[in-house]
Scaffold this motif. Structure first.
Motif, short mmCIF file in Angstrom:
data_model
loop_
_atom_site.label_atom_id
_atom_site.label_comp_id
_atom_site.label_asym_id
_atom_site.label_seq_id
_atom_site.Cartn_x
_atom_site.Cartn_y
_atom_site.Cartn_z
N VAL A 106 0.84 -1.21 0.00
CA VAL A 106 0.00 0.00 0.00
C VAL A 106 0.87 1.25 0.00
N ALA A 107 1.93 1.25 0.81
CA ALA A 107 2.82 2.41 0.86
C ALA A 107 3.50 2.63 -0.49
N THR A 108 3.88 1.55 -1.18
CA THR A 108 4.52 1.70 -2.48
C THR A 108 3.56 2.26 -3.51
N LEU A 153 7.78 7.65 14.04
CA LEU A 153 7.74 7.99 15.47
C LEU A 153 6.87 9.22 15.72
N VAL A 154 6.96 10.20 14.82
CA VAL A 154 6.11 11.39 14.95
C VAL A 154 4.64 11.01 14.77
N LEU A 155 4.35 10.17 13.78
CA LEU A 155 2.97 9.78 13.52
C LEU A 155 2.41 8.90 14.63
N ILE A 156 3.26 8.10 15.27
CA ILE A 156 2.79 7.29 16.40
C ILE A 156 2.33 8.20 17.53
N PHE A 157 3.07 9.28 17.76
CA PHE A 157 2.69 10.23 18.80
C PHE A 157 1.35 10.89 18.48
N ILE A 158 1.06 11.09 17.17
CA ILE A 158 -0.18 11.76 16.77
C ILE A 158 -1.33 10.77 16.61
N LEU A 159 -1.08 9.66 15.91
CA LEU A 159 -2.14 8.73 15.54
C LEU A 159 -2.18 7.47 16.38
N GLY A 160 -1.13 7.21 17.14
CA GLY A 160 -1.06 5.96 17.88
C GLY A 160 -0.41 4.87 17.04
N GLY A 161 -0.19 3.70 17.64
CA GLY A 161 0.48 2.62 16.95
C GLY A 161 -0.43 1.95 15.94
N GLY A 162 0.15 1.05 15.15
CA GLY A 162 -0.61 0.34 14.14
C GLY A 162 0.01 0.49 12.77
N PRO A 163 -0.61 -0.14 11.77
CA PRO A 163 -0.03 -0.11 10.42
C PRO A 163 -0.21 1.22 9.68
N VAL A 164 -1.22 2.02 10.07
CA VAL A 164 -1.47 3.26 9.32
C VAL A 164 -0.29 4.23 9.38
N PRO A 165 0.29 4.52 10.55
CA PRO A 165 1.47 5.39 10.55
C PRO A 165 2.62 4.83 9.72
N ALA A 166 2.78 3.51 9.70
CA ALA A 166 3.84 2.92 8.89
C ALA A 166 3.59 3.15 7.41
N VAL A 167 2.34 2.98 6.97
CA VAL A 167 2.01 3.20 5.56
C VAL A 167 2.28 4.65 5.18
N ILE A 168 1.87 5.59 6.03
CA ILE A 168 2.07 7.01 5.72
C ILE A 168 3.57 7.34 5.69
N ALA A 169 4.32 6.85 6.68
CA ALA A 169 5.75 7.16 6.75
C ALA A 169 6.50 6.62 5.54
N ILE A 170 6.25 5.36 5.20
CA ILE A 170 6.95 4.76 4.05
C ILE A 170 6.47 5.41 2.75
N GLY A 171 5.16 5.74 2.67
CA GLY A 171 4.65 6.38 1.46
C GLY A 171 5.27 7.74 1.21
N ILE A 172 5.46 8.52 2.28
CA ILE A 172 6.08 9.84 2.12
C ILE A 172 7.51 9.71 1.61
N HIS A 173 8.27 8.80 2.22
CA HIS A 173 9.65 8.62 1.77
C HIS A 173 9.71 8.07 0.36
N THR A 174 8.78 7.17 0.02
CA THR A 174 8.73 6.61 -1.33
C THR A 174 8.41 7.68 -2.36
N ALA A 175 7.51 8.60 -2.04
CA ALA A 175 7.17 9.67 -2.97
C ALA A 175 8.40 10.52 -3.31
N GLY A 176 9.21 10.83 -2.31
CA GLY A 176 10.40 11.62 -2.57
C GLY A 176 11.45 10.87 -3.37
#
Length: 295
Positions: A106-108, A153-176
């Motif tokens: 999903v992140a890709t 780590l920033v998204l975990i502080f905002i959204l809590g744990g789980g796969p959603v912060p991981a998808v967003i974090a990897i997706g942002i880095h993948t976009a760049g």
């Protein structure tokens, strides 16, 4: 050419070749000297940095060096003693592996879609707003400058744990990362189809969709598949910070320590086999995309 003191020059070409050879040898000597100086500076920086790091290390590097193989040998010994449990453990951790694969996929996809837009908006000669190409390039730089784990780590502080912060974090880095690669491929695209579409009144989106993307799609898909392999490893690493997936299972197994080392080996083996399989499959697909079915 006539030499005033000694008469006609017997071989003007030989003197010219000798001058060129002397200039070339002088250039080689200077490059070797500069290379030696840079190597010496690099070694000095490495040595000073190592000494500083060793001085700040609580345990000491040299004192702990003989124990480098102690922990892996302990893990492997326990796993070998419980080797009968490995097949069951491999099956038990398949759901976590599926979650890790879903996070990476999903992140890709999301990152690649964002990269397509950013790359076309930042490519010289194709950009919708040429004056803003620098802005979109800096956006891609910002996306790939921050590591995935920091964003997570920033998204975990905002959204809590789980796969959603991981998808967003990897997706942002993948976009760049993919945006930069996609832009370099798009810069080499033939502009004649784009000019032809523009001459019949096609919009910018139609010119990109019909004139550019068909040319660059094989290379773009190849880069996206390569990035999927990288994201699979990244999603496993993010499991250590509470993002779920097989990395989270590995963290728990290692925290329990002795008595759970068979699970550690099973998770490592499952992750290794999945990465090798995906690497081989994506490599074959990339070759077919870039070189054609005959390859």
């Amino acid at each position: 050419m006539v030499d005033i003191a000694f008469g006609p020059d017997p071989d003007p070409g030989a003197r010219s070749r000798a001058a060129r050879n002397a200039a070339y040898l002088d250039l080689v000597r200077r490059r070797r000297m500069y290379g030696g100086i840079l190597l010496a500076v690099f070694l000095a920086l490495m040595a000073s940095g190592f000494v500083m790091a060793d001085g700040r290390n609580a345990g000491g590097f040299w004192e702990g060096l003989p124990m480098l193989g102690a922990f892996p040998s302990e893990v492997m010994a326990e796993a070998w003693a419980k080797r009968a449990n490995l097949p069951g453990l491999l099956v038990a951790h398949l759901p976590s592996l599926a979650e890790t694969l879903n996070i990476a996929a999903v992140a890709t996809i999301l990152g690649a879609l964002a990269a397509v837009v950013l790359s076309l908006l930042s490519t010289r000669g194709l950009a919708r707003w040429p004056r803003l190409t620098g802005l979109f390039r800096r956006m891609m730089d910002a996306c790939r400058a921050v590591p995935e784990i920091v964003i997570a780590l920033v998204l975990i502080f905002i959204l809590g744990g789980g796969p959603v912060p991981a998808v967003i974090a990897i997706g942002i880095h993948t976009a760049g990362a993919l945006g930069k690669l996609f832009s370099e491929v798009a810069e080499n695209a033939d502009l004649k189809p784009v000019e032809g579409l523009a001459s019949v009144g096609a919009t910018w989106g139609q010119r990109m969709l019909l004139g550019v993307i068909p040319q660059v799609a094989p290379n773009w898909l190849s880069y996206a598949l390569l990035r999927f392999e990288i994201n699979l490893r990244a999603s496993a690493i993010l499991g250590f910070v509470g993002e779920g997936g097989i990395g989270h299972d590995l963290k728990i197994a290692m925290q329990w320590g002795q008595g759970r080392y068979d699970q550690v080996v099973a998770i490592f083996l499952l992750l290794f086999l999945s990465i090798v399989l995906i690497d081989r499959l994506s490599d074959r697909v990339r070759q077919r995309l870039v070189r054609g079915a005959g390859a």
